[in-house]
Structures are given as structure tokens and as C-alpha cells.
Design a protein around this motif. Structure first.
Motif, PDB file in Angstrom:
ATOM      1  N   SER A  48       1.005  -1.109   0.232  1.00 31.21           N
ATOM      2  CA  SER A  48       0.034  -0.048  -0.047  1.00 31.21           C
ATOM      3  C   SER A  48       0.731   1.169  -0.028  1.00 31.21           C
ATOM      4  CB  SER A  48      -0.987   0.035   1.156  1.00 31.21           C
ATOM      5  OG  SER A  48      -1.847   1.004   1.048  1.00 31.21           O
ATOM      6  N   LYS A  49       2.047   1.295   0.831  1.00 30.55           N
ATOM      7  CA  LYS A  49       2.963   2.572   0.940  1.00 30.55           C
ATOM      8  C   LYS A  49       3.548   2.599  -0.676  1.00 30.55           C
ATOM      9  CE  LYS A  49       3.742   2.377   5.837  1.00 30.55           C
ATOM     10  NZ  LYS A  49       4.720   2.101   6.873  1.00 30.55           N
ATOM     11  N   GLN A  50       3.883   1.499  -0.990  1.00 32.98           N
ATOM     12  CA  GLN A  50       4.609   1.885  -2.187  1.00 32.98           C
ATOM     13  C   GLN A  50       3.657   1.980  -3.457  1.00 32.98           C
ATOM     14  OE1 GLN A  50       7.814   1.315  -3.237  1.00 32.98           O
ATOM     15  NE2 GLN A  50       7.329   2.096  -4.986  1.00 32.98           N
ATOM     16  N   MET A  51       2.455   1.492  -3.488  1.00 33.22           N
ATOM     17  CA  MET A  51       1.301   2.063  -4.300  1.00 33.22           C
ATOM     18  C   MET A  51       1.116   3.342  -4.378  1.00 33.22           C
ATOM     19  SD  MET A  51      -2.447   0.899  -4.974  1.00 33.22           S
ATOM     20  CE  MET A  51      -2.102  -0.760  -4.613  1.00 33.22           C
ATOM     21  N   GLU A  52       1.180   3.972  -2.882  1.00 37.64           N
ATOM     22  CA  GLU A  52       0.816   5.412  -2.765  1.00 37.64           C
ATOM     23  C   GLU A  52       1.895   6.263  -3.544  1.00 37.64           C
ATOM     24  OE1 GLU A  52       0.131   8.317   1.011  1.00 37.64           O
ATOM     25  OE2 GLU A  52       1.565   6.917   1.327  1.00 37.64           O
TER      26      GLU A  52
END
Length: 103
Positions: A48-52
Motif C-alpha cells: 500500500s505504501k509503495q502503491m501510494e
């Protein structure tokens, strides 16, 4: 009446507790599933952090194409008309796009 009560009492007393009634393999499987779920949550958070970060780095035309590809998101933005797209364009590089935890 006393006989029925005695039979019920002896029947309940002879039952093994729930945790002891499970085989060691079943207990291990439950523990493994629990650990896998926790690991999955950590991986989801990292993803999720990488996608953000990936979404925030996209140039506007590519980001808009992503929003337009998801019907629910597109409808949410288009509900505000052209102002909705202007607000998104002005803020998408700073917006926290991380997946919200439901659990």
C-alpha cells in the motif's frame, strides 16, 4: 429425575475440553493460518505504501487514466464536474492513497 441428571453430569464430565479435543495438527494449522494472516497484513501495508508513492509520482495524464479506469472512482470525481478533476489534479501528488485497513 436423579438418574437423568447423573447421566448428563457424567456425560459432560467425560467430554474433553475443546482445546484438548483438537489434534496437534489442527492446532498447528490454526496457528500457522494466524501467522500467515499477520504476515499478509504487513505485506499489504508495504504494498500500500509503495502503491501510494507510485501513484503520487505519475504524471497527471497517466494518473487521470488510472482514475478513469476505475468506475467507482471516476463516478466520485465526476459527481463534482470539472471542479472535481481540478481538485484531484491539484492534490493527487500529496494525497495519502494508502489502502484503508478494514480489520
Amino acid at each position: 429425575m436423579k438418574t437423568i441428571f447423573a447421566v448428563l453430569l457424567l456425560g459432560v464430565a467425560g467430554m474433553p475440553p475443546l482445546a484438548c479435543g483438537q489434534s496437534a495438527a489442527a492446532q498447528d494449522a490454526g496457528r500457522d493460518a494466524d501467522m500467515a494472516a499477520r504476515a499478509s497484513d504487513r505485506v499489504d501495508a508495504a504494498d500500500s505504501k509503495q502503491m501510494e508513492k507510485d501513484l503520487q509520482r505519475l504524471p497527471w495524464p497517466q494518473f487521470r487514466a488510472v482514475i478513469e479506469a476505475v468506475p467507482k472512482m471516476r463516478a466520485g470525481v465526476e459527481a463534482y464536474g470539472t471542479v472535481g478533476w481540478q481538485i484531484i489534479e491539484a492534490n493527487y501528488t500529496r494525497y495519502p492513497w494508502q489502502k484503508i485497513s478494514t480489520g
